[in-house]
Design a protein around this motif. Structure first.
Motif, PDB file in Angstrom:
ATOM      1  N   PHE A  73       0.820  -1.202   0.000  1.00  0.00           N
ATOM      2  CA  PHE A  73       0.000   0.000   0.000  1.00  0.00           C
ATOM      3  C   PHE A  73       0.857   1.258   0.000  1.00  0.00           C
ATOM      4  CE2 PHE A  73      -2.505  -3.335   1.946  1.00  0.00           C
ATOM      5  CZ  PHE A  73      -3.674  -3.259   1.206  1.00  0.00           C
ATOM      6  N   LYS A  75       0.599   5.711   0.225  1.00  0.00           N
ATOM      7  CA  LYS A  75      -0.249   6.812   0.697  1.00  0.00           C
ATOM      8  C   LYS A  75      -0.832   7.610  -0.447  1.00  0.00           C
ATOM      9  CE  LYS A  75       2.808   7.239   4.547  1.00  0.00           C
ATOM     10  NZ  LYS A  75       4.190   7.590   4.508  1.00  0.00           N
ATOM     11  N   ASN A  76      -0.063   7.669  -1.579  1.00  0.00           N
ATOM     12  CA  ASN A  76      -0.527   8.444  -2.728  1.00  0.00           C
ATOM     13  C   ASN A  76       0.146   7.907  -4.001  1.00  0.00           C
ATOM     14  OD1 ASN A  76       2.126   9.633  -2.772  1.00  0.00           O
ATOM     15  ND2 ASN A  76       1.431  11.026  -1.157  1.00  0.00           N
ATOM     16  N   LYS A  80       3.727   5.562  -5.007  1.00  0.00           N
ATOM     17  CA  LYS A  80       3.656   4.389  -5.882  1.00  0.00           C
ATOM     18  C   LYS A  80       4.627   4.543  -7.054  1.00  0.00           C
ATOM     19  CE  LYS A  80       0.468   1.750  -8.788  1.00  0.00           C
ATOM     20  NZ  LYS A  80      -0.929   1.529  -9.173  1.00  0.00           N
ATOM     21  N   ALA A 101      -1.256  -0.751  -4.235  1.00  0.00           N
ATOM     22  CA  ALA A 101      -2.568  -0.100  -4.167  1.00  0.00           C
ATOM     23  C   ALA A 101      -2.426   1.215  -3.411  1.00  0.00           C
ATOM     24  CB  ALA A 101      -3.566  -0.997  -3.451  1.00  0.00           C
ATOM     25  N   ARG A 103      -3.940   3.870  -1.058  1.00  0.00           N
ATOM     26  CA  ARG A 103      -5.008   3.941  -0.062  1.00  0.00           C
ATOM     27  C   ARG A 103      -5.798   5.235  -0.245  1.00  0.00           C
ATOM     28  NH1 ARG A 103      -2.252   1.851   5.524  1.00  0.00           N
ATOM     29  NH2 ARG A 103      -2.093  -0.302   4.852  1.00  0.00           N
ATOM     30  N   PRO A 104      -7.115   5.129  -0.161  1.00  0.00           N
ATOM     31  CA  PRO A 104      -7.951   6.334  -0.319  1.00  0.00           C
ATOM     32  C   PRO A 104      -7.851   7.262   0.875  1.00  0.00           C
ATOM     33  CG  PRO A 104      -9.321   4.380  -0.025  1.00  0.00           C
ATOM     34  CD  PRO A 104      -7.894   3.943  -0.020  1.00  0.00           C
TER      35      PRO A 104
END
Length: 104
Positions: A73, A75-76, A80, A101, A103-104
């Protein structure tokens, strides 16, 4: 007595010859490929740990035959993309699969 010793030695030799190939796993063709993949994984993880933009603890790195797989995961999207960029910058990396992924 000599036959028993000879038979035991032959069985031991056969066992050692058949289990020597078990050191390589996960589809690597040689022990050298396994060592190279482990080195790539270690280098990617250490570079992520050095980066202030990437949380190395939240991202998993696996390497198979020079292909790096990133998962976990972020944070933004910047984190990534930075993780992927770090992985691509390591020598002997053939390609990178980024399954991180955000995270929203």
């Amino acid at each position: 007595m000599n036959i028993k010793t000879l038979l035991t030695a032959a069985m031991l030799a056969a066992t050692l010859l058949t289990t020597a190939g078990c050191a390589v796993g996960r589809g690597q063709e040689t022990v050298g490929a396994y060592v190279d993949d482990a080195g790539i994984t270690t280098l990617v993880k250490s570079r992520m740990a050095e980066s202030k933009l990437v949380s190395a603890a939240a991202i998993s790195v696996e390497t198979l035959n020079g292909v790096v797989m990133l998962s976990g995961f972020a944070k933004n999207s910047t984190e990534k993309a930075t993780a992927e960029s770090i992985a691509r910058g390591v020598n002997n990396v053939r390609s990178v699969r980024n399954e991180i992924a955000v995270r929203p």
